[in-house]
Design a protein around this motif. Sequence first.
Motif, PDB file in Angstrom:
ATOM      1  N   LEU A 184     -16.925  47.243  41.014  1.00 42.55           N
ATOM      2  CA  LEU A 184     -15.555  47.709  41.254  1.00 42.55           C
ATOM      3  C   LEU A 184     -15.194  48.695  40.164  1.00 42.55           C
ATOM      4  N   GLY A 185     -14.980  49.948  40.564  1.00 39.46           N
ATOM      5  CA  GLY A 185     -14.618  50.974  39.606  1.00 39.46           C
ATOM      6  C   GLY A 185     -13.109  51.045  39.398  1.00 39.46           C
ATOM      7  N   ALA A 186     -12.689  52.040  38.638  1.00 36.35           N
ATOM      8  CA  ALA A 186     -11.266  52.199  38.320  1.00 36.35           C
ATOM      9  C   ALA A 186     -10.491  52.672  39.546  1.00 36.35           C
ATOM     10  N   SER A 187      -9.290  52.150  39.719  1.00 43.56           N
ATOM     11  CA  SER A 187      -8.430  52.500  40.851  1.00 43.56           C
ATOM     12  C   SER A 187      -7.683  53.798  40.562  1.00 43.56           C
ATOM     13  N   PRO A 188      -7.088  54.414  41.594  1.00 40.95           N
ATOM     14  CA  PRO A 188      -6.220  55.569  41.338  1.00 40.95           C
ATOM     15  C   PRO A 188      -5.083  55.240  40.370  1.00 40.95           C
ATOM     16  N   ARG A 189      -4.571  54.000  40.429  1.00 34.49           N
ATOM     17  CA  ARG A 189      -3.536  53.612  39.474  1.00 34.49           C
ATOM     18  C   ARG A 189      -4.062  53.695  38.047  1.00 34.49           C
ATOM     19  N   ALA A 190      -5.339  53.374  37.851  1.00 33.91           N
ATOM     20  CA  ALA A 190      -5.931  53.452  36.518  1.00 33.91           C
ATOM     21  C   ALA A 190      -5.879  54.876  35.989  1.00 33.91           C
ATOM     22  N   GLY A 191      -6.182  55.862  36.850  1.00 36.24           N
ATOM     23  CA  GLY A 191      -6.113  57.254  36.433  1.00 36.24           C
ATOM     24  C   GLY A 191      -4.705  57.671  36.069  1.00 36.24           C
ATOM     25  N   LEU A 192      -3.727  57.252  36.875  1.00 31.90           N
ATOM     26  CA  LEU A 192      -2.334  57.576  36.590  1.00 31.90           C
ATOM     27  C   LEU A 192      -1.890  56.986  35.251  1.00 31.90           C
ATOM     28  N   GLN A 193      -2.252  55.735  35.015  1.00 37.87           N
ATOM     29  CA  GLN A 193      -1.813  55.093  33.793  1.00 37.87           C
ATOM     30  C   GLN A 193      -2.583  55.597  32.580  1.00 37.87           C
ATOM     31  N   LEU A 194      -3.834  56.009  32.784  1.00 42.87           N
ATOM     32  CA  LEU A 194      -4.585  56.606  31.688  1.00 42.87           C
ATOM     33  C   LEU A 194      -3.914  57.896  31.222  1.00 42.87           C
ATOM     34  N   LEU A 195      -3.445  58.703  32.152  1.00 44.22           N
ATOM     35  CA  LEU A 195      -2.772  59.950  31.785  1.00 44.22           C
ATOM     36  C   LEU A 195      -1.427  59.664  31.127  1.00 44.22           C
ATOM     37  N   ARG A 196      -0.682  58.691  31.653  1.00 38.61           N
ATOM     38  CA  ARG A 196       0.596  58.338  31.037  1.00 38.61           C
ATOM     39  C   ARG A 196       0.410  57.829  29.615  1.00 38.61           C
ATOM     40  N   ALA A 197      -0.584  56.980  29.415  1.00 37.44           N
ATOM     41  CA  ALA A 197      -0.854  56.462  28.076  1.00 37.44           C
ATOM     42  C   ALA A 197      -1.333  57.576  27.144  1.00 37.44           C
ATOM     43  N   SER A 198      -2.101  58.518  27.675  1.00 35.00           N
ATOM     44  CA  SER A 198      -2.575  59.640  26.867  1.00 35.00           C
ATOM     45  C   SER A 198      -1.414  60.518  26.414  1.00 35.00           C
ATOM     46  N   ARG A 199      -0.423  60.692  27.269  1.00 34.86           N
ATOM     47  CA  ARG A 199       0.775  61.435  26.872  1.00 34.86           C
ATOM     48  C   ARG A 199       1.487  60.724  25.712  1.00 34.86           C
ATOM     49  N   ALA A 200       1.603  59.404  25.812  1.00 32.60           N
ATOM     50  CA  ALA A 200       2.257  58.649  24.741  1.00 32.60           C
ATOM     51  C   ALA A 200       1.463  58.747  23.439  1.00 32.60           C
ATOM     52  N   ARG A 203       7.525  64.170  29.738  1.00 34.14           N
ATOM     53  CA  ARG A 203       7.600  65.625  29.798  1.00 34.14           C
ATOM     54  C   ARG A 203       6.448  66.315  29.070  1.00 34.14           C
ATOM     55  N   LEU A 204       5.627  65.569  28.359  1.00 30.88           N
ATOM     56  CA  LEU A 204       4.545  66.202  27.617  1.00 30.88           C
ATOM     57  C   LEU A 204       3.543  66.863  28.560  1.00 30.88           C
ATOM     58  N   TYR A 205       3.008  67.969  28.110  1.00 28.77           N
ATOM     59  CA  TYR A 205       2.150  68.809  28.957  1.00 28.77           C
ATOM     60  C   TYR A 205       0.716  68.274  28.988  1.00 28.77           C
ATOM     61  N   ALA A 206       0.166  68.198  30.187  1.00 31.45           N
ATOM     62  CA  ALA A 206      -1.258  67.885  30.386  1.00 31.45           C
ATOM     63  C   ALA A 206      -1.848  69.009  31.227  1.00 31.45           C
ATOM     64  N   SER A 207      -2.791  69.733  30.673  1.00 35.77           N
ATOM     65  CA  SER A 207      -3.361  70.896  31.350  1.00 35.77           C
ATOM     66  C   SER A 207      -4.158  70.475  32.576  1.00 35.77           C
ATOM     67  N   PRO A 208      -4.404  71.399  33.507  1.00 38.21           N
ATOM     68  CA  PRO A 208      -5.260  71.081  34.658  1.00 38.21           C
ATOM     69  C   PRO A 208      -6.639  70.575  34.235  1.00 38.21           C
ATOM     70  N   ALA A 209      -7.184  71.121  33.146  1.00 37.07           N
ATOM     71  CA  ALA A 209      -8.499  70.683  32.683  1.00 37.07           C
ATOM     72  C   ALA A 209      -8.474  69.230  32.225  1.00 37.07           C
ATOM     73  N   VAL A 210      -7.420  68.828  31.530  1.00 39.61           N
ATOM     74  CA  VAL A 210      -7.297  67.440  31.068  1.00 39.61           C
ATOM     75  C   VAL A 210      -7.101  66.503  32.260  1.00 39.61           C
ATOM     76  N   ARG A 211      -6.277  66.910  33.215  1.00 37.03           N
ATOM     77  CA  ARG A 211      -6.074  66.082  34.404  1.00 37.03           C
ATOM     78  C   ARG A 211      -7.383  65.931  35.184  1.00 37.03           C
ATOM     79  N   GLN A 212      -8.158  67.000  35.277  1.00 39.11           N
ATOM     80  CA  GLN A 212      -9.453  66.929  35.952  1.00 39.11           C
ATOM     81  C   GLN A 212     -10.398  66.004  35.199  1.00 39.11           C
ATOM     82  N   TYR A 213     -10.306  66.014  33.878  1.00 38.67           N
ATOM     83  CA  TYR A 213     -11.143  65.137  33.046  1.00 38.67           C
ATOM     84  C   TYR A 213     -10.833  63.670  33.345  1.00 38.67           C
ATOM     85  N   VAL A 214      -9.550  63.348  33.500  1.00 43.06           N
ATOM     86  CA  VAL A 214      -9.162  61.976  33.855  1.00 43.06           C
ATOM     87  C   VAL A 214      -9.759  61.594  35.208  1.00 43.06           C
ATOM     88  N   VAL A 215      -9.656  62.486  36.187  1.00 40.84           N
ATOM     89  CA  VAL A 215     -10.202  62.219  37.514  1.00 40.84           C
ATOM     90  C   VAL A 215     -11.723  62.050  37.445  1.00 40.84           C
TER      91      VAL A 215
END
Length: 326
Positions: A252-268, A226-238
């Motif tokens: 081989l670069g990072a997968s879309p799953r990598a971006g999702l998990q990076l944001l989840r870990a950042s919330r934690a 439930r922790l908030y991630a602003s549009p700017a932070v989400r864009q930074y991950v992308v």
Amino acid sequence: MDPVVMDDVDSDLEHLHAVVDETHRAMTTVIQGKDGAVRTALTVLLAGGHLLIEDVPGVGKTLLAKTLARSIDSTVRRIQFTPDLLPSDITGVSVFNQDTHAFEFRYGAIFANVVVGDEINRASPKTQSALLESMEERQVTVDGRTYALPDPFIVMATQNPLEMEGTYPLPEAQRDRFMARISMGYPSAAAELEMLDAHGAGSPLDDMHPVTDAVTVASLVKVVERLYASPAVRQYVVDLVTATRMSRHLRLGASPRAGLQLLRASRAHAALEGRDHVLPDDVQHLLLPVVAHRVLLSSEAELGGFSAEDVLGAVLAEVPVPSRPR
């Protein structure tokens, strides 16, 4: 844009901090001098991910995984990966019952809240792949039937470097299932001396007792989501994961799953820091442990002596950091 105000978020974060602090104290009585590794393990646990611990034998990889498992009053199974381990040993198998004249499903070792996979890269790629569905979808499909795994569910696997005899490389799809990878490294001289005192007469793990339970951990994972991630932070991950795909040093670069998990870990990580919102600092702190094991170096980068961490460090320096809202 200000962070979203959530009902009872302060009390939820206070409860989270109380549980994490107690768990951290319990774990550091066993794991000396590796506070960073312990914090990352707790971050992955709260983010609902899986952890890969990679290093040479004897530095405490399995002990870290067992210590985290012991701190939670939950079901725990350990899988010793060997070349003769079969996929059915992990997922389970349907067996014909002579008395009922029907097939019965016998649950494999994967059916636990905490699964400790010891030396995962000593098993064949076929056996390693048995974990793919479990780790991503938290379920197991055998003979056309699907069985749900318990909640929470975390796999903590250890692996030795590929130079070690009798190891198989983890497939890219398997590595991508792990939220983070850490290396234990050798302890400092002071920590090693403390270890000799603490472990001389026996393992302190034997005296460790659970400080939380599976239900509490599952509720804390929901708090982190439930922790908030602003549009700017989400864009930074992308922007960061996109930059890895465009780097000439990576084939081989990072997968879309990598971006999702990076944001989840950042919330934690933000929750561990006592915040109800994610900052770019959280993303930067976790980029290497979350992404480094998912990318592949180009031939030129390997010949040039670059590591994945070197390339990601350059990506961090090149991608603009979003400014704080005024």
